[in-house]
Design an enzyme around this catalytic site. Structure first.
Site, PDB file in Angstrom:
ATOM      1  N   ASN A  87       0.532  -1.245  -0.012  1.00  0.00           N
ATOM      2  CA  ASN A  87       0.413  -0.117   0.134  1.00  0.00           C
ATOM      3  C   ASN A  87       0.844   1.149   0.139  1.00  0.00           C
ATOM      4  OD1 ASN A  87      -2.253   1.624   0.273  1.00  0.00           O
ATOM      5  ND2 ASN A  87      -2.917   0.104   1.432  1.00  0.00           N
ATOM      6  N   HIS A 117      24.575   2.554  10.515  1.00  0.00           N
ATOM      7  CA  HIS A 117      25.359   3.151  11.069  1.00  0.00           C
ATOM      8  C   HIS A 117      26.321   2.945  11.874  1.00  0.00           C
ATOM      9  CE1 HIS A 117      23.851   5.837   7.537  1.00  0.00           C
ATOM     10  NE2 HIS A 117      22.841   5.543   8.188  1.00  0.00           N
ATOM     11  N   ALA A 162       0.263  -3.653  13.116  1.00  0.00           N
ATOM     12  CA  ALA A 162       0.556  -2.443  13.143  1.00  0.00           C
ATOM     13  C   ALA A 162       1.488  -1.604  14.220  1.00  0.00           C
ATOM     14  CB  ALA A 162      -1.126  -1.433  12.878  1.00  0.00           C
ATOM     15  N   ARG A 185       1.885 -15.118  19.314  1.00  0.00           N
ATOM     16  CA  ARG A 185       1.353 -16.453  19.897  1.00  0.00           C
ATOM     17  C   ARG A 185       1.368 -17.047  18.340  1.00  0.00           C
ATOM     18  NH1 ARG A 185      -3.690 -17.490  17.091  1.00  0.00           N
ATOM     19  NH2 ARG A 185      -4.804 -15.328  15.710  1.00  0.00           N
TER      20      ARG A 185
END
Length: 192
Positions: A87, A117, A162, A185
């Site tokens: 998306n 870095h 998310a 889980r």
């Protein structure tokens, strides 16, 4: 000595000069131009969009759709399997290989960052960095605003929640969430 020494070091996972090597700068600029062209295409131009993605990316197995905008560093280090969808606002910093398996779905605002870095500020300020590969298995769903860091492998049949920051490998068949991301889980194959 090779004219592409810094690129060879980058691809070998060694510390390399990312900010001042002219050939790497030129490669990134060329890729940015192609990404700009891609992001400027009309959304309805699905044939043109797929054609340009195949030009940008190192390997595309089958069907691919990446919503615009999309950004990457080199492109040639990115490989996608069959049935790939991402998306809006996908960022892939591909100093090392980034490999996506089949049936990978990526939500909005996700980043896959192979670059890191040095901790030492003197070394970091020289423009030095390293790159570690990222691998995402088959049948993986990545939720919105997920960040995947250098060297991570996400196994087959995983769901990454998310907002997660994936700092370590995620075992196959897992639901994993959080910052840092951790398995909460295993996925029961009978459940949706």
């Amino acid at each position: 000595m090779s004219d592409n020494l810094e690129k060879e070091k980058m691809l070998a996972g060694m510390i390399y000069d990312a900010n001042y090597d002219p050939s790497l700068i030129a490669e990134r600029l060329e890729c940015k131009e192609l990404c700009r062209d891609y992001n400027d295409l009309r959304p309805k131009d699905t044939i043109g969009r797929e054609r340009l993605l195949r030009r940008i990316l190192g390997h595309v197995e089958d069907s691919i759709l990446i919503e615009q905008p999309f950004f990457c560093d080199y492109g040639y280090n990115i490989s996608v399997g069959k049935n790939f969808y991402a998306n809006f606002n996908l960022v892939i910093l591909d100093g090392a290989k980034v490999t996506f398996g089949d049936n990978v779905f990526i939500a909005t605002n996700c980043g896959f960052h192979t670059a890191g870095h040095p901790i030492d500020p003197v070394e970091r300020n020289k423009g030095l960095e390293y790159a570690r590969p990222i691998t995402v298995g088959n049948n993986v769903w990545i939720g919105a605003s997920v960040t995947v860091l250098p060297g991570v492998t996400i196994g087959d049949n995983c769901v990454i929640g998310a907002g997660s920051v994936v700092t370590k490998d995620i075992t196959a068949g897992s639901v994993a969430v959080g910052n840092p991301c951790r398995v909460i889980r295993k996925i029961d194959e009978q459940q949706p």
